[in-house]
Design a protein around this motif. Structure first.
Motif, PDB file in Angstrom:
ATOM      1  N   PHE A  15      45.607  -0.676 -30.576  1.00  0.00           N
ATOM      2  CA  PHE A  15      46.004  -1.566 -29.487  1.00  0.00           C
ATOM      3  C   PHE A  15      47.297  -2.308 -29.828  1.00  0.00           C
ATOM      4  O   PHE A  15      47.524  -2.705 -30.967  1.00  0.00           O
ATOM      5  N   GLY A  16      48.128  -2.509 -28.821  1.00  0.00           N
ATOM      6  CA  GLY A  16      49.323  -3.338 -28.962  1.00  0.00           C
ATOM      7  C   GLY A  16      50.583  -2.574 -29.268  1.00  0.00           C
ATOM      8  O   GLY A  16      51.680  -3.005 -28.905  1.00  0.00           O
ATOM      9  N   SER A  17      50.477  -1.429 -29.933  1.00  0.00           N
ATOM     10  CA  SER A  17      51.670  -0.690 -30.335  1.00  0.00           C
ATOM     11  C   SER A  17      52.442  -0.163 -29.126  1.00  0.00           C
ATOM     12  O   SER A  17      53.666  -0.290 -29.044  1.00  0.00           O
ATOM     13  N   LEU A  18      51.734   0.451 -28.182  1.00  0.00           N
ATOM     14  CA  LEU A  18      52.406   1.048 -27.025  1.00  0.00           C
ATOM     15  C   LEU A  18      53.104  -0.014 -26.196  1.00  0.00           C
ATOM     16  O   LEU A  18      54.255   0.170 -25.774  1.00  0.00           O
ATOM     17  N   GLU A  19      52.451  -1.128 -25.972  1.00  0.00           N
ATOM     18  CA  GLU A  19      53.056  -2.194 -25.163  1.00  0.00           C
ATOM     19  C   GLU A  19      54.325  -2.704 -25.820  1.00  0.00           C
ATOM     20  O   GLU A  19      55.344  -2.944 -25.150  1.00  0.00           O
ATOM     21  N   SER A  20      54.315  -2.860 -27.133  1.00  0.00           N
ATOM     22  CA  SER A  20      55.488  -3.360 -27.848  1.00  0.00           C
ATOM     23  C   SER A  20      56.656  -2.385 -27.742  1.00  0.00           C
ATOM     24  O   SER A  20      57.803  -2.783 -27.491  1.00  0.00           O
TER      25      SER A  20
ATOM     26  N   GLU B 251      53.324   9.174 -35.522  1.00  0.00           N
ATOM     27  CA  GLU B 251      52.556   8.290 -36.396  1.00  0.00           C
ATOM     28  C   GLU B 251      53.075   6.849 -36.371  1.00  0.00           C
ATOM     29  O   GLU B 251      52.443   5.947 -36.932  1.00  0.00           O
ATOM     30  N   ALA B 252      54.232   6.631 -35.746  1.00  0.00           N
ATOM     31  CA  ALA B 252      54.785   5.276 -35.608  1.00  0.00           C
ATOM     32  C   ALA B 252      54.936   4.897 -34.142  1.00  0.00           C
ATOM     33  O   ALA B 252      55.802   4.103 -33.781  1.00  0.00           O
TER      34      ALA B 252
ATOM     35  N   SER C 294      57.026   1.123 -42.093  1.00  0.00           N
ATOM     36  CA  SER C 294      55.908   0.177 -42.100  1.00  0.00           C
ATOM     37  C   SER C 294      56.067  -0.738 -40.891  1.00  0.00           C
ATOM     38  O   SER C 294      57.062  -0.705 -40.182  1.00  0.00           O
ATOM     39  N   GLY C 295      55.051  -1.555 -40.639  1.00  0.00           N
ATOM     40  CA  GLY C 295      55.141  -2.508 -39.551  1.00  0.00           C
ATOM     41  C   GLY C 295      54.006  -2.401 -38.554  1.00  0.00           C
ATOM     42  O   GLY C 295      53.011  -1.701 -38.774  1.00  0.00           O
ATOM     43  N   ASP C 296      54.201  -3.086 -37.424  1.00  0.00           N
ATOM     44  CA  ASP C 296      53.131  -3.251 -36.441  1.00  0.00           C
ATOM     45  C   ASP C 296      52.794  -1.972 -35.679  1.00  0.00           C
ATOM     46  O   ASP C 296      51.730  -1.892 -35.057  1.00  0.00           O
TER      47      ASP C 296
ATOM     48  N   ARG D  52      51.073  -1.178 -45.530  1.00  0.00           N
ATOM     49  CA  ARG D  52      50.896   0.243 -45.214  1.00  0.00           C
ATOM     50  C   ARG D  52      52.238   0.896 -44.915  1.00  0.00           C
ATOM     51  O   ARG D  52      53.078   0.332 -44.211  1.00  0.00           O
ATOM     52  N   PHE D  53      52.406   2.121 -45.404  1.00  0.00           N
ATOM     53  CA  PHE D  53      53.620   2.888 -45.158  1.00  0.00           C
ATOM     54  C   PHE D  53      53.243   4.279 -44.640  1.00  0.00           C
ATOM     55  O   PHE D  53      52.223   4.846 -45.033  1.00  0.00           O
ATOM     56  N   TYR D  54      54.111   4.796 -43.808  1.00  0.00           N
ATOM     57  CA  TYR D  54      54.000   6.202 -43.400  1.00  0.00           C
ATOM     58  C   TYR D  54      55.175   6.958 -44.005  1.00  0.00           C
ATOM     59  O   TYR D  54      56.338   6.578 -43.835  1.00  0.00           O
ATOM     60  N   HIS D  55      54.875   8.042 -44.735  1.00  0.00           N
ATOM     61  CA  HIS D  55      55.903   8.875 -45.355  1.00  0.00           C
ATOM     62  C   HIS D  55      56.336   9.933 -44.343  1.00  0.00           C
ATOM     63  O   HIS D  55      55.597  10.880 -44.059  1.00  0.00           O
TER      64      HIS D  55
END
Length: 790
Positions: free
Chosen positions: A133-138, A254-255, A292-294, A315-318
């Protein structure tokens, strides 16, 4: 914040929210329809949405969010094999298809998940990503500002629903209270015309498609272009940026769709990834980009070690993307990949996934998939080439999205290997080859590269399906017969339908609602997309069939056209009634002997080949009716016609090739005359006999007549054939124009796009006023809206 909550203030608006070919919905109507869909959807369960871009699909998407469920949008062409894999992984409560809804027991729960997205996986199975939740709206909120979308804007949606950037297109339009315009499946074939007709202001477009057009072809109503998904030539983007606001976006699924973006300006001299969005943080480790981030995803449905890591509570995504120095306006420089993942038409594809699936089909792993110029090629060490090629194609078409199926299959005795006996992928990337292109988007780019091969008539007949045995259903003879008509919305169908109503009770099969009695159907689908009850009705009530429907796309081969142009006829023959069928004179004229009465030995071009296959079905069926072989029908120009492309191509070039040849004749048949002649032939047809009729007026005009008509409204300059045919084509129109006019300067030609095919063989030159009037009207309509000075 859930994305659906951000749309609530617009739920009572009367302005248009979304529109497609068949309908449009206001915000209040969209909200109401979504509410109705949401009543049957259980909370926290996943729902697979497999359908074309449409008001219906957008309604279903919102319904999932209203029900606190989790949608996963898929391309309507997602093959059954891949769908089965996703159902096994996701364990959804529902699958909403084009026509049917499937319910499943034992559905999994997805707490704190807003949507799912499917991507390619190196393990040989699809990956499924969970977005919280929240990622798409941002992301959408920041994109609305960067794209300058406001109320009153019209946002185009032409991307595949299975591509997560589609959520951006939908979200940006609805979040800004503007209008989302859903493109039809083949919209990219006539994109400039569609953009202008719809008044599109914002377009999210794959860079590979952008290369098929030039900025002056797009309408002035367009304000912003959004490009992303793959690195693009900086010079090309800068050229477009001189005419429109161009925003380059970057980001893995993934982001959450997009993690950085920048507006293209004169400083864009390299493929940069843009500046990070608010809430997104980039770090570089050994050249690899870490995010990384929200906006990071919650993870994958099945653990994928190493993709997500936690360091010091963060958390990080490679990403696997290699980046370089930072530009002060445009961020990090994109340098490529550290693995073999590629970007194909905006989507990330793991070549290992394709290879693993191909290895299962072959039973061995001596194969390799490489990308060359946005196309995929599969090389393998063959034991039995023909059988293995078919096995590969069958398996991959069942398990992969169409765009991921390699366009080239090349058998080798041995794959090249390096000193370590590993496959030498660099050697395969540079190996000389001849491309046989399967997908329509690649066809736009490769049309000049591929040489169309003629097929023998026996080869085409060998492709035919097993023929259905139909039990005729005879009704008591009535005064008026009931005719089933396909293609009523086409140019001939529109002319013919009012005439048919005087003699028949007409029922139409159509993809969209009509003013006449009709059933919604789709010839590209098995059983024409009709339900069993509808088949029973047609079998019992219809007296005869007139099949005018067809797909005329010169950049497509037989394999791509046969379903609509030939195999759909098999379904119509199942009704057990007389069938009248629209074919083309090219069936009998495309061979070595251009005579109306002498059979040809080979056919050139997918359109003529598919029409010949349809005629073969009629011969096998032995069913009464009329086969109508039409000449070149002219009235208002339509973009899918070769002559229209020639006219627009000449105007785009601004020059024409000089030629003194006398045999440059092409057929002209009035559409209105053809409609009356069709009705006459149907009314005179014998009930128990199959006949073939040529429907053409015997009129021809010369290449010079076309030039004279064109020069009345558009200035053209003469150049030599050598100069004209060495001009680099900048778009599809210019490519087709050069191919069709090649006979002006040389004997050899591409028989699949021969403008003069029907000229000398069927007609004599006719210069009477009525003929030239038809030609002049046609040229004016072809140019209307294409060029600013007309």
């Amino acid at each position: 914040m859930k994305f659906i909550d951000s749309l609530l203030p617009y739920s009572t608006l009367s302005i248009t929210a979304v529109m497609d070919e068949e309908e449009s919905l206001s915000y209040s109507e969209l909200w109401k329809r979504a509410r109705e869909f949401s009543q049957e959807i259980p909370r926290r369960k996943a729902v697979l949405l497999r359908g074309p871009r449409s008001c219906r699909l957008v309604s279903q998407l919102l319904a999932c969010w209203m029900a606190d469920a989790v949608p996963l949008m898929l391309d309507p062409a997602t093959p059954d094999g891949r769908l089965e894999e996703l159902i096994e992984q996701v364990r959804p409560a529902f699958v909403f298809g084009r026509e049917k809804t499937y319910r499943f027991e034992g559905a999994a729960d997805y707490p704190e998940t807003e949507y799912l997205v499917s991507t390619s996986g190196s393990s040989g199975r699809a990956k499924v990503v969970k977005i919280g939740f929240g990622s798409l709206e941002s992301v959408v909120r920041q994109q609305v500002k960067a794209f300058e979308v406001t109320r009153g804007s019209k946002v185009a949606w032409i991307l595949s629903p299975g591509f997560d950037a589609s959520l951006s297109d939908i979200g940006v339009a609805l979040y800004s209270a503007s209008t989302l315009v859903c493109g039809a499946p083949e919209v990219h074939h006539h994109l400039p015309v569609w953009l202008e007709a719809q008044g599109i202001t914002h377009l999210d477009i794959p860079p590979v498609l952008l290369t098929a057009y030039r900025p002056n072809q797009f309408p002035k109503s367009l304000k912003t272009l959004v490009v992303g998904g793959e690195a693009s030539a900086p010079a090309m983007l800068c050229e477009w940026a001189r005419s429109f606001r161009v925003v380059a976006v970057y980001g893995p699924a993934e982001a959450t769709i997009c993690s950085s973006m920048s507006v293209i300006d004169e400083c864009w001299d390299n493929p940069y990834i843009g500046m990070p969005l608010d809430g997104v943080f980039y770090e570089v480790e050994d050249g690899e980009l870490l995010i990384s981030g929200d906006h990071l995803a919650l993870g994958y449905l099945r653990d994928r070690p190493g993709a997500f890591t936690v360091r010091q509570g963060k958390r990080f995504y490679h990403t696997g993307d290699l980046v370089g120095e930072v530009h002060r306006r445009h961020g990090l420089l994109f340098r490529g990949r550290k693995d073999r993942q590629v970007q194909l038409k905006g989507q990330r594809v793991e070549l290992e996934e394709i290879e693993r699936r191909a290895a299962r089909a072959l039973g061995h792993g001596n194969l390799a998939v490489v990308q060359r110029e946005n196309r995929l090629f599969l090389f393998w060490e063959a034991r039995s080439e023909k059988e293995e090629r078919q096995a590969l194609l069958t398996a991959l078409e069942r398990e992969l999205p169409p765009a991921w199926v390699p366009q080239g299959f090349l058998a080798l005795e041995r794959l090249p290997r390096n000193n370590s006996e590993k496959i030498d992928y660099d050697s395969l990337r540079t190996r000389p080859l001849k491309l046989s292109c399967k997908d329509s988007l690649s066809s736009l780019q490769s049309l000049l590269e591929k040489e169309r091969e003629g097929r023998t008539l026996e080869d085409i007949k060998a492709l035919s399906l097993s023929f259905p045995v139909a039990k005729p259903c005879r009704k008591p003879k009535a005064h008026r017969r009931r005719l089933l008509l396909t293609g009523a919305s086409g140019r001939l169908g529109r002319k013919l339908l009012p005439l048919l109503r005087d003699s028949y009770d007409v029922l139409c099969l159509s993809r969209r609602p009509l003013d006449s009695p009709h059933l919604i159907a789709d010839l590209s689908q098995p059983n024409l997309g009709l339900a069993p009850g509808q088949w029973d009705f047609l079998h019992n009530e219809i007296d005869e069939v007139l099949n005018l429907a067809g797909c005329l796309q010169l950049n497509r081969g037989l394999e791509q056209l046969r379903r609509v142009n030939a195999d759909a006829l098999v379904d119509l023959l199942r009704l057990g009634k007389p069938v009248h069928h629209a074919s083309t004179l090219a069936v009998c004229l495309a061979g070595e002997n251009p005579s109306l009465h002498a059979p040809c030995s080979r056919l050139y071009g997918g359109y003529a080949q598919s029409k010949f296959l349809a005629e073969h079905y009629l011969e096998k069926a032995g069913r009464a009716g009329v086969t109508l072989r039409y000449g070149q029908l002219l009235e208002e120009a339509e973009a899918d016609e070769l002559l229209c492309q020639v006219v627009r191509g000449l105007a785009s070039f601004g020059v024409y090739p000089e030629s003194s040849r006398a045999d440059l004749l092409f057929d002209v048949t009035s559409l209105e005359w053809a409609a009356f002649e069709t009705l006459r032939l149907l009314e005179s047809a014998w009930e128990n006999e199959r006949v073939t009729a040529s429907v053409h007026q015997g009129w021809s005009v010369h290449y010079h007549d076309l030039l004279n008509a064109l020069k009345q409204t558009f200035p053209l300059k003469a150049v030599s054939s050598a100069v004209f045919f060495n001009l680099p084509p900048r778009n599809l129109q210019e490519s087709l124009c050069q191919q069709a006019l090649w006979k002006c300067g040389a004997e050899e030609k591409d028989r699949g796009v021969d403008l003069f095919l029907l000229g000398n063989a069927v007609s004599s030159r006719s210069l009477d006023p009525s003929t030239l009037s038809v030609l002049t009207t046609y040229v004016e309509s072809a140019l209307k809206g294409q060029f600013t000075n007309l």
